[in-house]
Design an enzyme around this catalytic site. Sequence first.
Site, PDB file in Angstrom:
ATOM      1  N   GLY A 367       0.819  -1.205   0.000  1.00  0.00           N
ATOM      2  CA  GLY A 367       0.000   0.000   0.000  1.00  0.00           C
ATOM      3  C   GLY A 367       0.850   1.249   0.000  1.00  0.00           C
ATOM      4  N   PRO A 368       0.221   2.402  -0.094  1.00  0.00           N
ATOM      5  CA  PRO A 368       0.952   3.676  -0.139  1.00  0.00           C
ATOM      6  C   PRO A 368       1.638   3.974   1.185  1.00  0.00           C
ATOM      7  CG  PRO A 368      -1.417   4.047  -0.020  1.00  0.00           C
ATOM      8  CD  PRO A 368      -1.243   2.581  -0.214  1.00  0.00           C
ATOM      9  N   PRO A 369       2.571   4.929   1.192  1.00  0.00           N
ATOM     10  CA  PRO A 369       3.267   5.283   2.434  1.00  0.00           C
ATOM     11  C   PRO A 369       2.316   5.900   3.454  1.00  0.00           C
ATOM     12  CG  PRO A 369       4.425   6.144   0.498  1.00  0.00           C
ATOM     13  CD  PRO A 369       3.090   5.672   0.026  1.00  0.00           C
ATOM     14  N   GLY A 370       2.624   5.671   4.723  1.00  0.00           N
ATOM     15  CA  GLY A 370       1.909   6.339   5.797  1.00  0.00           C
ATOM     16  C   GLY A 370       0.587   5.736   6.191  1.00  0.00           C
ATOM     17  N   VAL A 371       0.263   4.508   5.712  1.00  0.00           N
ATOM     18  CA  VAL A 371      -1.032   3.909   6.054  1.00  0.00           C
ATOM     19  C   VAL A 371      -0.918   2.931   7.215  1.00  0.00           C
ATOM     20  CG1 VAL A 371      -1.999   4.205   3.753  1.00  0.00           C
ATOM     21  CG2 VAL A 371      -0.747   2.119   4.285  1.00  0.00           C
ATOM     22  N   GLY A 372       0.287   2.761   7.796  1.00  0.00           N
ATOM     23  CA  GLY A 372       0.422   1.947   8.997  1.00  0.00           C
ATOM     24  C   GLY A 372       0.928   0.540   8.780  1.00  0.00           C
ATOM     25  N   LYS A 373       1.643   0.279   7.705  1.00  0.00           N
ATOM     26  CA  LYS A 373       2.114  -1.084   7.433  1.00  0.00           C
ATOM     27  C   LYS A 373       3.155  -1.521   8.469  1.00  0.00           C
ATOM     28  CE  LYS A 373       3.491  -0.077   3.261  1.00  0.00           C
ATOM     29  NZ  LYS A 373       3.106   1.337   3.216  1.00  0.00           N
ATOM     30  N   THR A 374       4.180  -0.693   8.650  1.00  0.00           N
ATOM     31  CA  THR A 374       5.257  -1.061   9.570  1.00  0.00           C
ATOM     32  C   THR A 374       4.777  -1.070  11.010  1.00  0.00           C
ATOM     33  OG1 THR A 374       6.879  -0.098   8.051  1.00  0.00           O
ATOM     34  CG2 THR A 374       7.579  -0.458  10.321  1.00  0.00           C
ATOM     35  N   SER A 687      -5.612   3.441 -18.370  1.00  0.00           N
ATOM     36  CA  SER A 687      -6.907   3.703 -17.742  1.00  0.00           C
ATOM     37  C   SER A 687      -7.464   5.091 -18.038  1.00  0.00           C
ATOM     38  CB  SER A 687      -6.801   3.509 -16.223  1.00  0.00           C
ATOM     39  OG  SER A 687      -5.913   4.443 -15.663  1.00  0.00           O
ATOM     40  N   LYS A 730      -9.009   5.310  -6.756  1.00  0.00           N
ATOM     41  CA  LYS A 730      -9.465   6.316  -7.717  1.00  0.00           C
ATOM     42  C   LYS A 730     -10.771   6.962  -7.261  1.00  0.00           C
ATOM     43  CE  LYS A 730      -7.286   4.182 -11.773  1.00  0.00           C
ATOM     44  NZ  LYS A 730      -7.511   3.497 -13.053  1.00  0.00           N
TER      45      LYS A 730
END
Length: 830
Positions: A367-374, A687, A730
């Site tokens: 996912g994109p940066p800053g969404v809480g993965k780590t 797209s 999107k």
Amino acid sequence: MIAENKDYVKPDVNTLPAVLPAVAIRDVVMFPGMSLPLSVSRSKSIAAINLALDSNKYVVAVAQKEAEVEDPKAEDIYRFGVLSEITQSLKMPDGSIKVFLQGIARVKIEHLDFNNIANSWFASVFYPADEKVSGPEVTALMRQLLDEFEEYATVSRRIAVEGVSFFRQIEDPSRLADTIASNIIVKTSDRQDVLEAVNPKDRLELLIKILANEVEIISLEEKIHSKVRAQIEKNQKEYYLNEQMKAIQKELSQKDDFQKEIDELRSKIKKNGLPKNAKESAEKELDRLAKMAPFSPESTVSRTYLDWLVNMPWNSSTNDILDLKKAKEVMDADHYGLDKPKERILEYLAVSKLTNSLKGPILCFAGPPGVGKTSLAKSIASAVGRKFVRMSLGGVRDESEIRGHRRTYIGSMPGRIIQGISKAKSNNPVFLLDEIDKMGSDWRGDPAAALLELLDPEQNKDFSDHYLDVPFDVSKVMFITTANSLSSIPVTLRDRLEIIDFSGYTEYEKEAIAQNHLIPRQMKEHGLKEGSLEIGLPAVKLIMRDYVREAGVRNFEREISTICRKAAKMYVENCGKTVTVTKDNLHDFLGVPRYTNFTTEENGVGISTGLAWTSVGGETLSIEASEISDGKGRIMLTGKLGDVMKESVHAALTYARSKGYGKGIDFNKTDFHIHFPEGAVPKDGPSAGTAVTTALISLLTKNPVKKNLAMTGEVTITGRVLPIGGVKEKFMAAYREGVKTILYPHTNEKDVSEVPEVIRKQLKLIPVKHMDEIVKIAFEKGEPKSSFKKSKTAPKKESAKKAAKSKKPAVKKPAVKKTKQVKKTAKKKK
């Protein structure tokens, strides 16, 4: 050799102050007449030096009892020192100070106090009288001391024998004792005893004893070396170090430390439960070590290898917390939303509870940066009760980072996987492989290929590290990888990962995260108590719309941090008055808005709005088309486009021309310019096909596109609308920009359910199969007219009217054509 400074003029001690700043020095004792270079780095010592430099440049240099004590107390410092003058000082870039101290006189410290304000020790001192002694006995002591010192210089080889002649020129017994004491290498306590001997005669006698003892010890060392050299002549040179140790042990009656170390390693091999192959390898290496010289380079390599081998957690593991309710509470407390990954972890715990044995999952949070993965990976480790290990793969290009170096190389070490597991002291930690999509490869190998074995559930039971050279079972480890884009991960590696998508947060989720997590955390970090700062919900929404554009909340938190800093300043200046942030005064805290919602408000002739997806979330894409008469039939594309997007533009123009749009335009003499704003940002993918086609039709028919309408989908040259990816991202970007209607491929209807319901309710979502459906919806003036329809339909209607007026049989044939044409037209309209 430390010599006295003959050019220094000694001040009168009767004129010196009784209270002076004190500097605690380590591993050295200062003596009167001694000039000592000193590097000062401790804060208390720096403060004392600065105080002295600001006043009379005098300090008390006093030794501390134990050099290892970093922050000595009063009881850690001796009570005799030397009044010293700072003759030179130099401030270093790292904050330390280099000084030259000139010893002046002995001082007895009667009181040693620490001043918190000055951050320095202050000594109340007494200046003992420097007694004058003489006579035959003193002369004899001085001669004996010089003889002992000369013998010390001879056996120790630390002072040139020629330099002893300098000491024979000193006639003052007190100065002779102090000068010799400052030039011998003995224990700090012995030097301190010499300093505390106020009477010069006592000082001479003490130094004679110290030097005699030191000469005896050095002679004994030389005797041991002589015995070792005699043994070397009889035995092979490879046993030199062993024989030296035996000679030392025989003289000093000390235990064989090397043999003790071997016994400890042998005991660890038995106790730590090594697997059969690891145990055999360890015992074989230990037998080799026992035959080596203790201080040889080979023994160091062998010892390091055995330490790694026996200290690995072969059978040590933590017990999982199988309480699903508690695990869910832990994850929910740290993260809002993120239901899919949380559900997957709970499923793992449930199966583990039922089977009592389960291999660790291999997950990939994409996912994109800053969404809480780590941070979610850390919460998972806490929720399941496991140790947490993190390894960043960003920029890693060496395969040895994963699998270690072979022991034949100097300085070889295990790979970071084995190092992390060893550090965790558990064979089942949660192991985070961060930024797996940022790896590279070069002449040193491909780390992604090395991960294939590690992340394969069928192979990682016998993971082989080049350094250990024995298999290690990592199947119990819960591997979690993170990535921003899956496209840069090799297919073979991606096939081994269970992908869990982390899409961006909705505005509603960000509001909840801000209120429950970000604002309280930033207030705490900035020292703002509850009630000292109030940020209204309208202000929070305005921050999201006008100051940050991201899928995660990293920059969002950064803006909140900016508000907290300014609020802290206002709170202090206004004597504790509550600071309130509203949408009206938000610009006072964050400045001019960085973003404006202009994309969907400016649609007109030749302008349409598309939707794009990037590794950092969804974006709206403005597309502009313009025609240039008196051209050469060229298509000009600007906006840093990729090959796929360029081909999509050509397909769009082909479709528009095939449908007969652009009546009266000579395409061979007209140039078309298609521009995608934000030209510095690379763009690619198919797209935007529907949006490009719509912009071209709008340009050719001079029919503007409706406002607040966006679209996405790939278009073929026949007008079919094909599916695309990133639907959720999107749609969320369109909602953020104020779009009201979205046209999307019919085959993507299954993906719409992933869009949060609160957003779906506020958008008009229209699935389409063909460009003809979009043409009927997208334009302000209704469906554009095709020049082909006009040219073909009019003659047929005229012939039909003539056939209706005539009753001759010969006219019936056109009537049949009329019927077929009507059916064909109806079918086409349908």
